[in-house]
Design an enzyme around this catalytic site. Structure first.
Site, PDB file in Angstrom:
ATOM      1  N   TRP A   1       0.827  -1.216   0.000  1.00 20.09           N
ATOM      2  CA  TRP A   1       0.000   0.000   0.000  1.00 20.09           C
ATOM      3  C   TRP A   1       0.861   1.266   0.000  1.00 20.09           C
ATOM      4  CZ3 TRP A   1      -1.618   2.824   4.907  1.00 20.09           C
ATOM      5  CH2 TRP A   1      -0.644   2.682   5.900  1.00 20.09           C
ATOM      6  N   ASP A   2       2.153   1.088   0.245  1.00 21.77           N
ATOM      7  CA  ASP A   2       3.096   2.213   0.224  1.00 21.77           C
ATOM      8  C   ASP A   2       2.904   3.032  -1.052  1.00 21.77           C
ATOM      9  OD1 ASP A   2       3.945   0.041   1.867  1.00 21.77           O
ATOM     10  OD2 ASP A   2       5.992   0.778   1.911  1.00 21.77           O
TER      11      ASP A   2
ATOM     12  N   GLU B   1       1.011  -2.188  12.600  1.00 25.51           N
ATOM     13  CA  GLU B   1       1.216  -3.640  12.658  1.00 25.51           C
ATOM     14  C   GLU B   1       1.563  -4.140  14.052  1.00 25.51           C
ATOM     15  OE1 GLU B   1       3.918  -4.676   9.531  1.00 25.51           O
ATOM     16  OE2 GLU B   1       2.403  -4.336   7.980  1.00 25.51           O
TER      17      GLU B   1
HETATM   18  C1  BGC Z   1       5.039  -1.434   7.499  1.00 29.78           C
HETATM   19  C2  BGC Z   1       3.995  -1.510   6.413  1.00 29.78           C
HETATM   20  C3  BGC Z   1       4.653  -1.303   5.081  1.00 29.78           C
HETATM   21  C4  BGC Z   1       5.797  -2.274   4.880  1.00 29.78           C
HETATM   22  C5  BGC Z   1       6.559  -2.015   3.604  1.00 29.78           C
HETATM   23  C6  BGC Z   1       6.147  -2.417   7.213  1.00 29.78           C
HETATM   24  O1  BGC Z   1       7.161  -2.277   8.159  1.00 29.78           O
HETATM   25  O2  BGC Z   1       4.495  -1.710   8.750  1.00 29.78           O
HETATM   26  O3  BGC Z   1       3.014  -0.541   6.631  1.00 29.78           O
HETATM   27  O4  BGC Z   1       3.734  -1.454   4.061  1.00 29.78           O
HETATM   28  O5  BGC Z   1       6.699  -2.118   5.946  1.00 29.78           O
HETATM   29  O6  BGC Z   1       7.113  -0.755   3.586  1.00 29.78           O
END
Ligand code: BGC
Length: 778
Positions: free
Chosen positions: A366-367, A496
């Site tokens: 989703w970045d 997360e």
């Molecule tokens: C983050 C996610 C992100 C992913 C890739 C993770 O550490 O919590 O939100 O999409 O990294 O950048």
């Protein structure tokens, strides 16, 4: 939790360059990442031509959108678990060139001086070093490398030797090497195992005329990849070129007779191209022909075209800040990296680490939609469009995934993927992040608001909106125990450090925005092309249900604390004991079992705070201030996606010192290796988030259906800021000079914008100035 780390990167501060002035790189892996070159298709790490004997290095050349696939091995599997993992493809290393003098290998260990520099205005990596043999013979070695922005399949290198104090023979070797060392970091789940030998199966290789080539099939997928090299050897090579090969390695060798003081250079063109079995054309034949054509361009020609492409890019995208050279370098590097790594062909996207390293297996998250597209929509709208087109190409895969997840309708985009299939092996922080669907809708909305590109909406955008919106009704329900509020259960929000919860505020609020925007766009399309709605079997009843869900969306407010609870259970949990957590226990995810983290109030990254930034004026400033004050002290910012969002939230509330601190952490996140893992690739979302922190934060831009609204507030340490926006076919320049914000329409039709709510009419070349906003909002 905000704390500004002082500038600590290994590269010199300079507004346009990244320069390393060290004999031996102090942090080789980090510099390899930072000195990467890419053009959206090819990405290649800034490794040394001859390699780094005895030191750790992570060699890598990658192709965007191309991947190997491997079944995920679960100890305990279950229905619907992601089946395969995709890994961004590593291809043969065409950078490899090394030399010998009197049988002695010329390596950095014998260097007298060494300098490398990535020039962001030229799009070149330049290197110069002096080496001395055991018996005192000195050579000056210079090389320049580019990954062509003009020709997506091409990389070109020029390699020059000067005999400084001797006349003699040097042996020069140039290779195409598909057998380089694998890279893995088993104790860090964010880095996969990257082994070229495990992913490429050699089909054929050889030399034909001037060209050396190899054709591989890719493990577990339907890709064939061809890598090819061609050289122009200098006259001193005497025309005698020896060809050697072993499986996976092609080497051309020549001995150069150099006179004292004489310089001679080699040009090497390297071409990469892939195709699937759906293409019947002969891949190798195409590459032979294309390389023969491209090698007509000298390095100087290609460098001139590269400089021109860079100039055009900076013309559109540059951001200038006064008062802090390190920050200026940071923002430029971030923008340059975004441009380098973003897929530009509609068949590829931009990975969380771009094309700069093995982190996250090269996956797209989703970045792209929450961080990158809002930035590119204003700076590189054509590229933003291609990234959205990529998601459209994967819509069928998302429909399939929704069926696998027991949804009878709609599409569920994968949390992480390359080829369209869900690749997340840890579902609590993967598949459970259903907010990916809202992110895609948000990106479509951002792009549409910035460009008014109705063709895109009609052809692709609205179909994606409809299919993703449908899923909310499949997922959530009208809860009779809460007076029919629409609730979404068992999901994970952006943070997360909390997983599988009911009514994650961010998810619910973004689903509401998504549904409302989808309804609005469907109504617009219906007036023009009602047959599309029939194609999608979208009935008035279904639309009415979307409306009802949006209206009755459960968005609670905790009366006692006056904040939006992150989810139904968050506020009930025990707060994390930050005082008892030593610095070396961060990021928490590397030191504590997920359950330990999940049972506490502690955040990895912005969640409610992100929602309030994205939801704009749907949440009042007083509410935003309360939310920020509650969640900020609980946020570790262990994710690089967090600080930039907190910077925007603080700037909006006039907390400018804090905003600047967070901005600083984001702007130089990679240059200063603030998360200690830039070795495995840059942090793309954070890079785009830095642009957002300046534009949405300090300049206070909000893009709304009625136009652009600015509320600029600048901290004293940043007295000047300027950038351009590409807005609905116009070029608008925003700048701050002597405490005043200036708005200037550089190109395009007159436009009304808003400064702190006041409407300003902009006519080309007639700037309007207004004072900056001052002080805290509350
Ligand atoms: C983050 C996610 C992100 C992913 C890739 C993770 O550490 O919590 O939100 O999409 O990294 O950048």
């Amino acid at each position: 939790m905000a704390s500004r780390t002082p500038f600590a990167g290994p590269l010199q501060v300079d507004p346009w360059r990244l320069t390393e002035q060290a004999l031996l790189p102090a942090q080789p892996l980090l510099c390899e990442t930072l000195l990467s070159l890419a053009n959206g298709y090819i990405g290649t790490r800034g490794t040394l031509e001859e390699g780094l004997a005895g030191q750790s290095s992570c060699e890598g050349t990658y192709l965007n959108g191309v991947y190997s696939s491997e079944p995920i091995q679960y100890g305990e599997s279950a229905c619907g678990f992601a089946r395969n993992n995709h890994t961004m493809l590593q291809v043969a290393n065409g950078k490899r060139i090394y030399c010998e003098l009197d049988g002695e290998r010329i390596e950095l260990g014998g260097a007298l001086e060494h300098q490398r520099s990535l020039d962001m205005r030229q799009g070149l990596l330049q290197r110069q070093w002096q080496w001395q043999s055991k018996n005192g013979k000195r050579l000056l070695i210079s090389s320049q490398r580019l990954v062509s922005m003009q020709h997506p399949e091409l990389m070109c290198i020029t390699y020059q030797l000067t005999a400084l104090n001797f006349t003699g023979e040097v042996q020069v070797f140039s290779e195409l090497d598909a057998c380089y060392a694998p890279f893995s970091k088993k104790d860090d789940p964010r880095v996969g195992v990257f082994s070229i030998a495990d992913t490429l199966n050699l089909q054929q290789q050889g030399f034909a005329g001037q060209q050396g080539w190899m054709l591989h099939r890719v493990h577990g997928s339907d890709f064939a990849v061809c890598a090819m090299m061609q050289h122009e050897w200098p006259a001193v090579a005497g025309g005698i070129r020896q060809l050697q090969q072993q499986p996976g390695v092609l080497c051309e060798q020549a001995s150069w007779t150099l006179q004292q003081g004489e310089a001679a250079s080699l040009t090497k063109w390297v071409l990469y191209r892939h195709q699937t079995s759906q293409h019947s054309s002969d891949l190798t034949a195409w590459c032979h022909q294309q390389l023969a054509t491209l090698s007509q361009h000298s390095f100087a020609d290609l460098a001139a075209a590269q400089a021109q492409a860079c100039q055009q890019f900076w013309q559109q995208a540059d951001v200038q800040i006064e008062g802090d050279a390190a920050m200026q370098q940071g923002i430029r590097f971030n923008l340059f990296s975004l441009w380098q790594s973003a897929g530009k062909d509609g068949h590829s996207n931009i990975g969380a680490k771009g094309l700069t390293g093995p982190g996250y297996d090269g996956h797209y998250f989703w970045d792209t939609e929450i961080y990158v597209i809002p930035c590119l929509s204003f700076t590189q709208p054509v590229v933003a469009r291609q990234l959205l087109g990529f998601r459209y190409r994967q819509l069928d895969a998302a429909r399939l995934r929704a069926r696998e997840m027991a949804h009878s309708k709609g599409a569920l985009y994968p949390w992480r993927t390359i080829g369209g299939e869900e690749c997340s092996a840890y579902f609590p922080a993967g598949t459970a992040q259903y907010h990916i669907n809202a992110a895609i809708a948000y990106a479509i909305r951002s792009y549409y608001l910035a460009t008014a590109d109705w063709d895109f909406m009609r052809e692709q955008g609205i179909e994606m909106l409809v299919e993703t919106a449908r899923l909310w009704l499949e997922l959530g329900f009208f809860n009779p125990r809460r007076d029919g509020a629409f609730e979404i259960h068992a999901v994970t929000g952006p943070d997360e450090y909390t997983a599988i919860v009911n009514n994650n505020f961010y998810t619910n609020a973004m689903a509401q925005l998504h549904l409302r925007f989808a309804i609005e766009m469907v109504a617009k399309l219906e007036a023009e092309a009602p047959e599309r709605l029939k194609d999608w079997q979208l009935s008035a009843a279904e639309l009415a249900l979307w409306q009802q869900a949006a209206e009755q969306m459960y968005l609670p407010l905790d009366k006692r604390l006056g904040v939006h609870p992150q989810d139904d259970s968050f506020l009930e949990k025990q707060r994390w004991d930050f005082a008892a957590t030593p610095k070396d226990k961060y990021p928490l995810l590397l030191h504590y079992h997920p359950l330990v983290i999940y049972r506490h109030q502690v955040l990895k990254q912005a969640d409610v705070v992100l929602a309030m930034v994205l939801l704009d004026d749907a949440i009042s400033p007083a509410q935003k201030a309360r939310n920020l004050a509650y969640y900020e002290p609980l946020t570790t910012h262990d994710s690089s996606l967090s600080a930039c969002i907190h910077s925007i939230a603080c700037a909006e509330l006039g907390q400018l010192e804090q905003a600047l601190t967070f901005f600083g952490d984001s702007a130089r996140m990679d240059l200063d290796n603030q998360h200690g893992n830039t070795e495995h690739g840059v942090h793309i979302a954070c890079m785009a988030g830095t642009w957002q922190a300046l534009v949405f934060g300090f300049a206070g831009l909000r893009s709304r259906p009625d136009g652009l609204h600015f509320a600029p507030r600048l901290p004293a340490q940043l007295p000047g800021l300027s950038f351009r926006l590409n807005y609905r076919g116009r070029i608008l320049e925003f700048s701050v000079q002597q405490g005043k914000a200036q708005y200037q329409l550089q190109q395009g039709e007159p436009l009304t914008i808003y400064h702190d709510g006041e409407a300003l009419q902009l006519i080309p070349q007639q700037p309007q100035q207004r004072p900056l906003l001052a002080g805290e909002v509350l």
